[in-house]
Scaffold this active site. Sequence first.
Site, PDB file in Angstrom:
ATOM      1  N   ARG A   1      15.642  39.000  23.513  1.00  0.00           N
ATOM      2  CA  ARG A   1      15.424  37.784  23.716  1.00  0.00           C
ATOM      3  C   ARG A   1      16.390  36.724  22.930  1.00  0.00           C
ATOM      4  O   ARG A   1      16.174  35.684  22.883  1.00  0.00           O
ATOM      5  CB  ARG A   1      13.989  37.340  22.980  1.00  0.00           C
ATOM      6  CG  ARG A   1      12.812  37.615  24.070  1.00  0.00           C
ATOM      7  CD  ARG A   1      11.349  37.458  23.536  1.00  0.00           C
ATOM      8  NE  ARG A   1      10.873  38.516  22.732  1.00  0.00           N
ATOM      9  CZ  ARG A   1      10.027  38.377  21.798  1.00  0.00           C
ATOM     10  NH1 ARG A   1       9.169  37.337  21.613  1.00  0.00           N
ATOM     11  NH2 ARG A   1       9.347  39.482  21.180  1.00  0.00           N
TER      12      ARG A   1
ATOM     13  N   CYS B   1       9.592  41.676  25.130  1.00  0.00           N
ATOM     14  CA  CYS B   1      10.904  41.875  25.485  1.00  0.00           C
ATOM     15  C   CYS B   1      11.835  41.784  24.169  1.00  0.00           C
ATOM     16  O   CYS B   1      12.011  40.823  23.264  1.00  0.00           O
ATOM     17  CB  CYS B   1      11.478  40.637  26.110  1.00  0.00           C
ATOM     18  SG  CYS B   1      13.208  40.533  26.595  1.00  0.00           S
TER      19      CYS B   1
END
Length: 377
Positions: free
Chosen positions: A99, A96
């Site tokens: 974050r 990801c």
Amino acid sequence: MKGRRFTLRSVAGDIRWMRVSYAPWMTAETAATLPAELLAEAEAFLTLFHAETATPGLAGRLAQVGTEVAHTASYTLTPAELTYGAKMAWRNSARCVGRLYWQALEVRDLRNVTAAPDVFGHLLAHLRAAFNGGHIKPLMSVFGPGVRILNPQLIRYADDPLNADFCGLLREYGWQPRGERFEVLPLAIEAGGQVQLFDLPKDAVQEVNIWHPDCPALADLGLRWHALPVISDMSLEVGGLRFAATPFNGWYMQTEIAARDLADADRYDALPAVAKALGLDTRRERSLWRDRALLELNVAALHSFEAAGVKLVDHHTATRHFAQFEEREAQAGREVRGQWSWLIPPLSPATTPVWSRRYRAREEKPNFVRCPYSPKG
Ligand code: ARG
């Protein structure tokens, strides 16, 4: 530190596998297979939780968890532990790029919700709360034991080739496609061993039509996408416990939609049509029509979401935010793990700060584990 460690392990040594009365709706499945593993994971998580949140009383909490595990072979996270564990799981998600905002995740503690119609009602509320009038907020709903959402995301389309297998599964449960473009799939909710399908009402699914400020012909292609990416096939693992139904969302980065979902040849494959709308020469690769169509489709996505008042981040801003996340983590004395091939955007990756960096990929816990549905288990 040593003393605390001893407190928990000494209880672990006494464990007999017995099931004494406990409230099953409050307790998650254990991800760890042995009580000693469960206790080790619980201790590791609780130690971090108490340290990072400056919560006093670690020794007492460890002793309590030790007793609970000895009696029930599981234990119950407090709401504060669950919430912080979910945030840590996001912080640890190596794929990801978004974050930086891990601390802003809101968690709806629905561990007492176990009936499919109730789950559905709460999913509708999740979609509404997360959309938040276009100011999308990162949100997770944690459901009780025995609940599972079979859909990979809450909002998915029937005519997206990515979902072909899942559509096959839905048909087995009696679903029939209407055959429309961008047809939203029903939710398949498993509860207590039974699967039930629920249609998402139109007002639960916010979508944005894609148009280009300088190319009216692009709007005629009828492309659109949904505002919320709500991942629903990943289990949350915290402190040795596993929560199977924990749908969560952030907001989209435009490359996900315009450089992959709509553009990939094995997805909506829109680049040839976009190139045509732009009047590009598609007969010669050297005209770079694919690249130009791709770029303008990305411009169109950003433009359309902005005009609709729906949050969508561009890949330059998102990767710069990721670099900030790395700095903050370094300040906190933590190493950022990452999967580079997921963190770089599919458009102009070498123009972003992630390009020249390298990350260790192995993920820390708490984390999310992908559990795609298969009828066999
Ligand atoms: N890439 C996925 C999609 O296009 C969504 C993954 C999650 N994305 C996010 N921005 N949280 O649907």
